[in-house]
Design a protein around this motif. Structure first.
Motif, mmCIF file in Angstrom:
data_model
loop_
_atom_site.group_PDB
_atom_site.id
_atom_site.type_symbol
_atom_site.label_atom_id
_atom_site.label_comp_id
_atom_site.label_asym_id
_atom_site.label_seq_id
_atom_site.Cartn_x
_atom_site.Cartn_y
_atom_site.Cartn_z
ATOM 1 N N GLU A 46 0.817 -1.216 0.000
ATOM 2 C CA GLU A 46 0.000 0.000 0.000
ATOM 3 C C GLU A 46 0.852 1.267 0.000
ATOM 4 O O GLU A 46 0.531 2.256 -0.673
ATOM 5 N N VAL A 242 -7.472 -0.452 -4.143
ATOM 6 C CA VAL A 242 -6.880 -1.116 -2.972
ATOM 7 C C VAL A 242 -7.967 -1.501 -1.988
ATOM 8 O O VAL A 242 -7.963 -2.601 -1.414
ATOM 9 N N VAL A 370 -6.433 0.590 4.995
ATOM 10 C CA VAL A 370 -6.635 1.241 3.708
ATOM 11 C C VAL A 370 -7.791 2.224 3.719
ATOM 12 O O VAL A 370 -7.891 3.077 2.835
#
Length: 441
Positions: A46, A242, A370
């Motif tokens: 990420e 994501v 996220v």
């Protein structure tokens, strides 16, 4: 004498500009999620995805103001094909290379091309639109961006599928297709800038200092609102894939969600004029940013896909307000001889947000999760709503344009009684143009 170009809806130059912008933005909107998926396929986490997304905005930080200066003292149209070529090359090479640093570099070239195109295009709209048509024309202009953001993610989602090596191949294919889409924009770049713009502008030595531009009341607020809105759009584009991976949402569904957000933005800009008449500029900016802030933070909640779709649709409608109104705010507040430079500073603020927001999002996502970056974006949009309460920063409305506007000035070039004093900080005023309704830009 060459007749003045027409103003009003349906003008050919504006239509061609919207088409070219839709293609260029569509290529970028297709490439951005494809870059994220290809980076994931190459082993990025990420944080790395956030860094790569941030590099997209890094190169433009160093050239935005010089490009704005050049545009203030010359023609705007040459920046458009240059931008398209850089976008196309950046997309294609991002799909060919197989290392994360190389992907980041070509992503930066893509961002540089997008900046060149947008500075040239925004400056053309500012010069060739009458003062009372600017909100409408900038709204129509940004419809091109929204169309690209509508089509690009859907196309990317349709092309990208699979996992591991398969995901790497399909994301590379999406990047190559996006390069071709960008190249098609070249076919629409003809007779967009009126020839009277050639050689327009004051002497290069007569430059308004950046400090003076940023000190003009209304310019900083317009820059921050634009930065907050664009950062939200950018993070949605780069990080919703994501989020989708973590929530087991298919790439095609993610593409549809992003396109739904863009469709709502188009709907907003189509009804911009009635909304302005109903609510006024200040209330519209404040309400839209406030709602967008809460909805952006709401993306962090583990809601179902249908609920997420509704949230993104309303969010897209709210985000559609900030960009065109911030353009008009900056153009009206800036000094007469620095319209393009002020727009470039606005874009610099956008790029700062695009560098800082994805990098911060990557760090936060790696440390907290996220969904956390969307909460941060929500806070920024609520802050933008507070600035919207202050209005556009003009102490009094701009009078009707008279026969005193400088050749360089955009058609909204502030008060019509500019003193022709070369020491007044704005340079010598050239002969007037007819009623100031058209700039030679």
């Amino acid at each position: 004498m060459t007749p003045e170009p027409r103003t009003g809806p349906g003008r050919g130059w504006l239509l061609r500009l919207v088409i070219a912008f839709a293609l260029a933005q569509g290529a970028v909107s297709m490439a951005r999620p494809a870059v994220s998926y290809r980076a994931l396929a190459l082993g990025a986490d990420e944080t790395a995805v956030g860094v790569i997304a941030g590099v997209y905005a890094l190169l433009p930080l160093f050239v935005a103001v010089p490009l704005g200066r050049r545009t203030d003292h010359g023609r705007c149209a040459p920046l458009l094909p240059l931008g398209v070529l850089l976008i196309s090359g950046g997309c294609a090479l991002s799909g060919i290379v197989s290392s994360l640093p190389a992907m980041a570099a070509w992503s930066g070239v893509m961002g540089l091309g997008h900046l060149c195109f947008v500075i040239g295009a925004q400056s053309i709209v500012a010069r060739q639109s009458a003062p009372d048509e600017q909100d409408r024309d900038f709204g129509h202009f940004t419809i091109g961006a929204s169309l690209g953001q509508l089509i690009g993610p859907v196309a990317a989602g349709a092309l990208i599928s699979g996992q591991g090596a398969t995901l790497g191949r399909t994301s590379a294919l999406a990047l190559l297709v996006s390069a071709g889409v960008a190249a098609v924009a070249l076919t629409s770049l003809w007779r967009i800038e009126h020839r009277r713009a050639k050689g327009a502008g004051g002497k290069p030595g007569h430059k308004v200092p950046v400090r003076a531009i940023l000190g003009a009341r209304g310019v900083p607020a317009g820059i921050f609102i634009s930065m907050a809105v664009l950062s939200a759009t950018d993070i949605l584009t780069a990080y919703l894939p994501v989020v989708g991976e973590h929530r087991s949402i298919a790439p095609a569904t993610v593409g549809l969600l992003l396109s739904l957000r863009a469709a709502a933005t188009i709907a907003c800009r189509l009804v911009m004029s009635p909304l302005l008449r109903l609510l006024g500029r200040r209330a519209l900016l404040t309400i839209s940013c406030l709602l967008a802030g809460f909805l952006c933070a709401g993306v962090a909640l583990p809601v179902s896909v249908p609920v997420l779709a509704v949230m993104l649709a309303v969010l897209g409608f709210c985000l559609g307000v900030g960009q065109p109104l911030s353009m008009t705010t900056v153009v009206r507040a800036a000094p007469d001889r620095a319209r393009s430079t002020a727009l470039a500073l606005r874009l610099t603020g956008n790029r700062l947000g695009q560098v800082a927001a994805p990098a911060a999002a990557g760090l936060i996502a790696g440390a907290v999760g996220v969904a956390a970056p969307f909460v941060l974006l929500g806070v920024g949009l609520v802050g933008a709503a507070g600035l919207g309460l202050r209005g556009d920063g003009r102490s009094k409305p701009s009078p009707a344009p008279l026969d005193t506007g400088p050749l360089l000035a955009a058609p909204d070039a502030g008060p019509a009684t500019v003193q022709p004093d070369p020491t007044a900080g704005r340079g010598t005023v050239p002969p007037a143009v007819k009623k100031g309704t058209e700039s030679p830009g």
